[in-house]
Design a protein around this motif. Structure first.
Motif, PDB file in Angstrom:
ATOM      1  N   UNK A  98      -4.884   8.767 -35.447  1.00 18.34           N
ATOM      2  CA  UNK A  98      -5.685   9.841 -34.876  1.00 18.34           C
ATOM      3  C   UNK A  98      -6.886   9.212 -34.187  1.00 18.34           C
ATOM      4  N   UNK A  99      -7.313   9.823 -33.076  1.00 21.75           N
ATOM      5  CA  UNK A  99      -8.443   9.248 -32.341  1.00 21.75           C
ATOM      6  C   UNK A  99      -9.163  10.324 -31.550  1.00 21.75           C
TER       7      UNK A  99
ATOM      8  N   UNK B  77      -8.148   3.943 -28.252  1.00 17.52           N
ATOM      9  CA  UNK B  77      -7.575   4.321 -29.546  1.00 17.52           C
ATOM     10  C   UNK B  77      -6.895   3.155 -30.249  1.00 17.52           C
ATOM     11  N   UNK B  78      -6.616   2.087 -29.506  1.00 18.26           N
ATOM     12  CA  UNK B  78      -5.831   0.967 -30.057  1.00 18.26           C
ATOM     13  C   UNK B  78      -6.758  -0.230 -30.235  1.00 18.26           C
ATOM     14  N   UNK B  79      -7.249  -0.410 -31.449  1.00 18.38           N
ATOM     15  CA  UNK B  79      -8.170  -1.506 -31.733  1.00 18.38           C
ATOM     16  C   UNK B  79      -7.417  -2.839 -31.699  1.00 18.38           C
ATOM     17  N   UNK B  80      -7.883  -3.823 -30.921  1.00 19.19           N
ATOM     18  CA  UNK B  80      -7.170  -5.102 -30.821  1.00 19.19           C
ATOM     19  C   UNK B  80      -6.993  -5.799 -32.159  1.00 19.19           C
TER      20      UNK B  80
ATOM     21  N   UNK C  74      -6.284  12.667 -29.799  1.00 23.62           N
ATOM     22  CA  UNK C  74      -4.849  12.657 -30.004  1.00 23.62           C
ATOM     23  C   UNK C  74      -4.452  12.324 -31.428  1.00 23.62           C
ATOM     24  N   UNK C  75      -3.205  12.633 -31.721  1.00 20.35           N
ATOM     25  CA  UNK C  75      -2.595  12.292 -33.011  1.00 20.35           C
ATOM     26  C   UNK C  75      -1.177  11.798 -32.739  1.00 20.35           C
ATOM     27  N   UNK C  76      -0.781  10.756 -33.445  1.00 20.50           N
ATOM     28  CA  UNK C  76       0.561  10.183 -33.331  1.00 20.50           C
ATOM     29  C   UNK C  76       1.189  10.087 -34.709  1.00 20.50           C
TER      30      UNK C  76
END
Length: 670
Positions: A250-251, A128-131, A268-270
């Motif tokens: 969101x992912x 979910x966390x693109x570098x 998920x959603x943050x």
């Protein structure tokens, strides 16, 4: 969502030159002054073993994946060697310093100050966390109680989003590999009001590769298919003397493992809100909410039919933190604060007969964990000597735990409700930093830390045929004690070498302990002890650069009672030696070449030391060549020499990691 990402990437690559030309015409009066991050590091931060991964390294990996980038910090590991294209998401816990042993994270992973570990399982949603959205990554190895919060047992990994200046107005990339898998991302970061906004999206998908050895493949064998998207938005604004940072993400990630129909997903959603004041009274206030869900279908490895459907695992987390730094003098930095974290989750799964296909059992489990912490820490600068010390008190509770099951007819099999419990844990850390001369800095630190058992460890049993692993509602928190000594050599601004010797012990370490043939249970071991050496170096000479990191660790289990036969064994999934070295050539016009060599020594699959994962040495390559304006061609190679990477070995049944993989594509704005 996928169509949106394709369109946004195409727009970035095609339309960006005109937009960038407008941005280049801005005057100096338009320069963004807001920072978009938290309060700065305190003077004594280097007293602990820290490593910074800069943006140039983050966006130049062979795979373009976050977990690969973190591999530049030797000592970082997940439970298994697989990345987020071919691993079960619930096994992607992050740890440092050879303190592995189960799939939950022993390192605290933060994105812009927000904990990223899953509220139910404790894993990290790496996909979910693109570098390319990140500016820097700060890795602190060793117990990090105090301002970081509960959970920083083996250390802290701080992911810091890139601001608009680092990103540029528009960036985008699209790549394809020789198997036809694709990777796409795009972002736009305009100036807005008294700050900036960032909107970004990414989409990775493909048929993947076979994780199963060729000799073991059957008609039901599947490639490791994956299809993952992620979208995020961030707004940073000046509000009076404060800075407001609003972030949403969101992912969704869908994967298939080993067999057709063995599908899993995580979504998920943050949402988070942060207020930062950098005035005389410095303040960092943060609030966040998270929602997660996980599904997983298990296929029989003998009859190749569905035997388990983890159809729903809803979880949510809420929390916040406030830190205040009052003006107490130029030679002192005082930190006062509190934080709160709550995680709630439930499991709903169905078990089926491998012979008849009939429903045999329905299972339900879940609970609530909370933690309220208070901390104080102070740095004192005494000329060449800097001292630091901090104290933290956590009030935790483990509530509403339950496990219920019903047979195929709906008749109850188990109906267990577990007693609520709560307690206080007090932890501390202290360090010293001495600038012996202009080149040499000596440092020393001692610390303690704590990690609560996850809801998964407490209440969810699972089966990886033929082994069943039982949950344990009586698990107690893990507690770490440790110290380290280090020396840093800074010959000049472009030459740095660091060496650290450490001794860490995790008491009541949670591990999957074998209690009978093909039967394990999560239990608190007496301890896991880890004694080791870490070294890192960074050298820059004009366009040429070198970054290296290694970790040599002797880790052992201490066990008595039911775990007495484990005493002296190495913790599962724990290598003795890890090393990473990257040589690079980067020019001001955007040309970028990098070669990364990594080695991971052999490790045991299980606590009985019966199955071995052989050592693996890989080479990755990255090349970016400017074409026109800010458009570049990109070539990447993963596992250049096609090293065989064994990620699972259970009684001879094996899974493999990424084989040799070639990528080619275009980038704009990097």
């Amino acid at each position: 969502m996928k169509t949106l990402l394709l369109a946004s990437t195409a727009a970035a690559l095609i339309a960006a030159p005109a937009m960038a030309q407008d941005a280049d015409s801005d005057t100096d009066e338009d320069v963004i002054v807001v920072l978009g991050d938290g309060l700065p590091d305190t003077p004594a931060t280097p007293a602990y073993s820290t490593l910074e991964i800069e943006r140039e390294q983050i966006v130049s990996s062979g795979s373009g994946r976050l977990e690969d980038v973190l591999g530049n910090a030797a000592g970082f590991q997940q439970f298994r060697r697989s990345d987020s294209r071919s691993a079960n998401p619930s096994a992607q816990g992050a740890t440092l310093r050879a303190l592995g042993g189960n799939a939950s994270s022993r390192a605290l992973v933060l994105l812009d100050g927000v904990p990223m570990v899953d509220p139910f399982f404790g894993h990290v949603p790496f996909s979910a966390i693109a570098p390319e959205r990140l500016g820097t990554i700060d890795v602190t190895r060793g117990g990090g109680s105090g301002p970081f919060g509960s959970g920083a047992l083996a250390g802290t990994i701080e992911l810091n989003s890139a601001d608009a200046n680092a990103l540029g107005l528009v960036t985008g990339q699209g790549l394809v590999n020789h198997r036809g898998d694709t990777q796409m991302s795009a972002s736009i970061a305009p100036e807005v009001g008294d700050g900036f906004a960032v909107i970004s999206g990414s989409w990775d998908q493909g048929d993947g590769f076979y994780t199963t050895p060729e000799a073991d493949r059957v008609p039901a064998t599947s490639r490791a298919n994956y299809d993952a998207w992620s979208a995020s938005g961030r707004l940073v604004q000046r509000v009076g003397d404060m800075e407001l940072q609003l972030r949403g993400m969101a992912f969704e990630d869908n994967r298939t493992l080993r067999f057709e129909g063995a599908d899993n997903s995580v979504r998920g959603e943050d949402l988070s809100l942060r207020l930062v004041s950098r005035g005389p009274w410095q303040v960092d206030a943060l609030a966040y909410a998270q929602w997660r869900n996980f599904t997983n279908v298990v296929i029989s490895s003998t009859r190749f039919v569905r035997v388990l459907d983890q159809k729903d695992t809803p979880a949510e987390g809420q929390g916040g933190k406030i830190e205040i730094r009052p003006p107490v003098g130029d030679d002192m930095t005082l930190r006062l604060g509190a934080d709160y974290r709550r995680g709630e989750g439930d499991l709903f799964e169905d078990a089926y007969s491998a012979f008849s296909g009939n429903l045999t059992e329905e299972r339900f489990a879940g609970g609530v964990n909370t933690n309220l912490g208070f901390f104080v820490e102070n740095d004192i600068e005494l000329g060449a000597l800097t001292l630091t010390g901090g104290l933290r008190a956590d009030r935790y509770s483990i509530n509403d735990g339950y496990y219920r099951s019903f047979d195929g007819s709906g008749a109850p099999v188990r109906n267990d409700s577990y007693a609520d419990r709560s307690d206080w844990e007090v932890t501390w850390r202290a360090g010293a930093l001495l600038e012996a001369n202009e080149v040499v800095t000596l440092r020393a630190a001692a610390y303690t830390g704590v990690r609560l058992p996850t809801l998964n460890e407490l209440y969810r049993p699972f089966v990886v045929f033929p082994v069943t692993t039982l949950a344990n509602e009586d698990l107690v928190p893990e507690k770490l004690e440790g110290f380290e000594l280090g020396v840093d050599f800074d010959a000049d601004d472009n030459t740095r070498f660091s060496l650290t010797v450490f001794d860490n012990e995790v008491k009541d370490a949670i591990a999957n302990v074998t209690i009978d043939t093909n039967l394990r249970q999560r239990q608190n071991l007496d301890a896991i002890e880890a004694l080791g050496v870490e070294a890192s170096t960074s050298i820059q000479r004009g366009p040429w650069g070198f970054n290296g990191s290694l970790a040599l660790t002797d880790a052992e289990i201490r066990g008595t009672g039911p775990a007495g036969n484990l005493d002296g064994n190495k913790p599962p999934q724990t290598p003795t030696f890890m090393a990473s070295a990257t040589a690079s050539y980067r020019t001001a016009n955007g040309m970028n070449f990098a070669a990364t060599l990594r080695h991971v020594s052999s490790q045991f699959e299980d606590d009985q030391e019966s199955d071995v994962l052989p050592a693996a040495t890989t080479v990755d390559l990255f090349a970016q060549v400017p074409l026109v304006d800010k458009l570049s061609a990109v070539v990447r190679v993963e596992n250049l020499f096609d090293e065989l990477i064994v990620t699972r070995n259970q009684g001879g049944s094996m899974d493999y990691g990424i084989p040799q993989t070639f990528w080619v594509g275009l980038r704009y704005g990097f």
